[in-house]
Design a protein around this motif. Sequence first.
Motif, PDB file in Angstrom:
ATOM      1  N   ASP A 202       0.824  -1.215   0.000  1.00 30.45           N
ATOM      2  CA  ASP A 202       0.000   0.000   0.000  1.00 30.45           C
ATOM      3  C   ASP A 202       0.861   1.270   0.000  1.00 30.45           C
ATOM      4  N   TYR A 203       2.075   1.170   0.551  1.00 25.30           N
ATOM      5  CA  TYR A 203       2.988   2.323   0.595  1.00 25.30           C
ATOM      6  C   TYR A 203       3.870   2.433  -0.649  1.00 25.30           C
ATOM      7  N   ASN A 204       3.727   1.493  -1.587  1.00 25.48           N
ATOM      8  CA  ASN A 204       4.517   1.504  -2.829  1.00 25.48           C
ATOM      9  C   ASN A 204       6.022   1.595  -2.573  1.00 25.48           C
ATOM     10  N   LEU A 205       6.528   0.723  -1.725  1.00 23.15           N
ATOM     11  CA  LEU A 205       7.962   0.719  -1.410  1.00 23.15           C
ATOM     12  C   LEU A 205       8.758   0.003  -2.489  1.00 23.15           C
ATOM     13  N   ILE A 206      10.004   0.377  -2.611  1.00 21.43           N
ATOM     14  CA  ILE A 206      10.891  -0.348  -3.525  1.00 21.43           C
ATOM     15  C   ILE A 206      11.265  -1.673  -2.852  1.00 21.43           C
ATOM     16  N   PRO A 207      11.600  -2.702  -3.619  1.00 23.54           N
ATOM     17  CA  PRO A 207      11.888  -4.025  -3.048  1.00 23.54           C
ATOM     18  C   PRO A 207      12.982  -4.024  -1.966  1.00 23.54           C
ATOM     19  N   GLU A 208      14.023  -3.206  -2.144  1.00 21.11           N
ATOM     20  CA  GLU A 208      15.116  -3.164  -1.156  1.00 21.11           C
ATOM     21  C   GLU A 208      14.598  -2.649   0.183  1.00 21.11           C
ATOM     22  N   ALA A 209      13.760  -1.620   0.156  1.00 19.40           N
ATOM     23  CA  ALA A 209      13.209  -1.048   1.396  1.00 19.40           C
ATOM     24  C   ALA A 209      12.278  -2.058   2.071  1.00 19.40           C
ATOM     25  N   LYS A 210      11.473  -2.752   1.267  1.00 20.88           N
ATOM     26  CA  LYS A 210      10.581  -3.785   1.818  1.00 20.88           C
ATOM     27  C   LYS A 210      11.381  -4.845   2.544  1.00 20.88           C
ATOM     28  N   GLU A 211      12.451  -5.300   1.892  1.00 17.25           N
ATOM     29  CA  GLU A 211      13.289  -6.353   2.452  1.00 17.25           C
ATOM     30  C   GLU A 211      13.935  -5.896   3.752  1.00 17.25           C
ATOM     31  N   MET A 212      14.432  -4.664   3.756  1.00 14.64           N
ATOM     32  CA  MET A 212      15.089  -4.119   4.944  1.00 14.64           C
ATOM     33  C   MET A 212      14.088  -4.029   6.119  1.00 14.64           C
ATOM     34  N   ILE A 213      12.900  -3.498   5.847  1.00 19.14           N
ATOM     35  CA  ILE A 213      11.883  -3.356   6.898  1.00 19.14           C
ATOM     36  C   ILE A 213      11.461  -4.728   7.414  1.00 19.14           C
ATOM     37  N   LEU A 214      11.241  -5.682   6.502  1.00 13.85           N
ATOM     38  CA  LEU A 214      10.820  -7.032   6.898  1.00 13.85           C
ATOM     39  C   LEU A 214      11.881  -7.697   7.784  1.00 13.85           C
ATOM     40  N   LEU A 215      13.146  -7.563   7.413  1.00 14.10           N
ATOM     41  CA  LEU A 215      14.229  -8.134   8.224  1.00 14.10           C
ATOM     42  C   LEU A 215      14.284  -7.493   9.614  1.00 14.10           C
ATOM     43  N   ASP A 216      14.113  -6.171   9.670  1.00 11.31           N
ATOM     44  CA  ASP A 216      14.114  -5.483  10.961  1.00 11.31           C
ATOM     45  C   ASP A 216      12.940  -5.935  11.826  1.00 11.31           C
ATOM     46  N   LEU A 217      11.771  -6.099  11.222  1.00 11.59           N
ATOM     47  CA  LEU A 217      10.589  -6.547  11.971  1.00 11.59           C
ATOM     48  C   LEU A 217      10.800  -7.948  12.537  1.00 11.59           C
ATOM     49  N   LEU A 218      11.409  -8.817  11.749  1.00 14.54           N
ATOM     50  CA  LEU A 218      11.693 -10.177  12.212  1.00 14.54           C
ATOM     51  C   LEU A 218      12.752 -10.177  13.316  1.00 14.54           C
ATOM     52  N   LYS A 219      13.783  -9.374  13.111  1.00 11.14           N
ATOM     53  CA  LYS A 219      14.887  -9.311  14.077  1.00 11.14           C
ATOM     54  C   LYS A 219      14.402  -8.770  15.428  1.00 11.14           C
ATOM     55  N   ASP A 220      13.549  -7.755  15.395  1.00 13.88           N
ATOM     56  CA  ASP A 220      13.054  -7.124  16.627  1.00 13.88           C
ATOM     57  C   ASP A 220      11.807  -7.822  17.176  1.00 13.88           C
ATOM     58  N   ASN A 221      11.439  -8.951  16.575  1.00 11.47           N
ATOM     59  CA  ASN A 221      10.308  -9.783  17.016  1.00 11.47           C
ATOM     60  C   ASN A 221       8.944  -9.081  16.933  1.00 11.47           C
ATOM     61  N   PHE A 222       8.803  -8.120  16.027  1.00 11.75           N
ATOM     62  CA  PHE A 222       7.488  -7.527  15.780  1.00 11.75           C
ATOM     63  C   PHE A 222       6.656  -8.501  14.947  1.00 11.75           C
ATOM     64  N   LEU A 223       7.356  -9.284  14.138  1.00  9.23           N
ATOM     65  CA  LEU A 223       6.713 -10.215  13.230  1.00  9.23           C
ATOM     66  C   LEU A 223       7.173 -11.628  13.590  1.00  9.23           C
ATOM     67  N   ASN A 224       6.238 -12.445  14.048  1.00 10.35           N
ATOM     68  CA  ASN A 224       6.568 -13.812  14.452  1.00 10.35           C
ATOM     69  C   ASN A 224       5.413 -14.694  13.996  1.00 10.35           C
ATOM     70  N   GLU A 225       5.671 -15.516  12.989  1.00  9.28           N
ATOM     71  CA  GLU A 225       4.614 -16.327  12.377  1.00  9.28           C
ATOM     72  C   GLU A 225       4.030 -17.352  13.350  1.00  9.28           C
ATOM     73  N   GLU A 226       4.870 -17.949  14.186  1.00  8.75           N
ATOM     74  CA  GLU A 226       4.381 -18.955  15.136  1.00  8.75           C
ATOM     75  C   GLU A 226       3.457 -18.313  16.171  1.00  8.75           C
ATOM     76  N   ARG A 227       3.868 -17.161  16.687  1.00 10.01           N
ATOM     77  CA  ARG A 227       3.047 -16.440  17.669  1.00 10.01           C
ATOM     78  C   ARG A 227       1.709 -16.030  17.039  1.00 10.01           C
ATOM     79  N   PHE A 228       1.768 -15.562  15.783  1.00  6.19           N
ATOM     80  CA  PHE A 228       0.541 -15.180  15.077  1.00  6.19           C
ATOM     81  C   PHE A 228      -0.397 -16.372  14.941  1.00  6.19           C
ATOM     82  N   ALA A 229       0.138 -17.508  14.506  1.00  5.61           N
ATOM     83  CA  ALA A 229      -0.688 -18.695  14.275  1.00  5.61           C
ATOM     84  C   ALA A 229      -1.348 -19.157  15.575  1.00  5.61           C
TER      85      ALA A 229
END
Length: 159
Positions: free
Chosen positions: A38-65
């Motif tokens: 929705d924010y129309n990010l470039i792929p590099e920025a998306k990847e960087m944000i996703l990695l940071d979210l995973l590293k800082d535990n904002f995004l955790n698939e097991e916890r979500f499930a």
Amino acid sequence: MFNKKRKVFSVAEIKRKIEQYCIYQDRCHKEVEQKMRDYNLIPEAKEMILLDLLKDNFLNEERFAKSFARGKFRIKKWGKQRIVRELKFKEISAYNIKTALKEINEQEYIKTIYTITENRNAVIKEPNIYKRKRKLIDFLMRKGFESELIYKVVEEVTS
């Protein structure tokens, strides 16, 4: 014709917004990726944000499930099959789906199907016993319970 002015955000601002999005409620990767789209990010920025979210535990698939399975069972009274179908739709791994289903207590699960079957049976105003059973079975199938369990419970409740 109607040009909507899109507000431009820096990568840091978008990262902060997506962190808030994840803090508000557990999110899966698919939801976060949609938000970034929705924010129309470039792929590099998306990847960087996703990695940071995973590293800082904002995004955790097991916890979500796990929280998804607990919530849908306790609040919406969904069966295991419906929960599995919805988690697959959200592209959750098979391992995490199996882990999430362990969050559902088996005795509570059985008690819940009996309760909702009895409640639904009281509401159905069908005098024909076969049509009544069919309506109950269809209702429980939509809720996502297992068919052999449904037939057993419907037989016990209607007899």
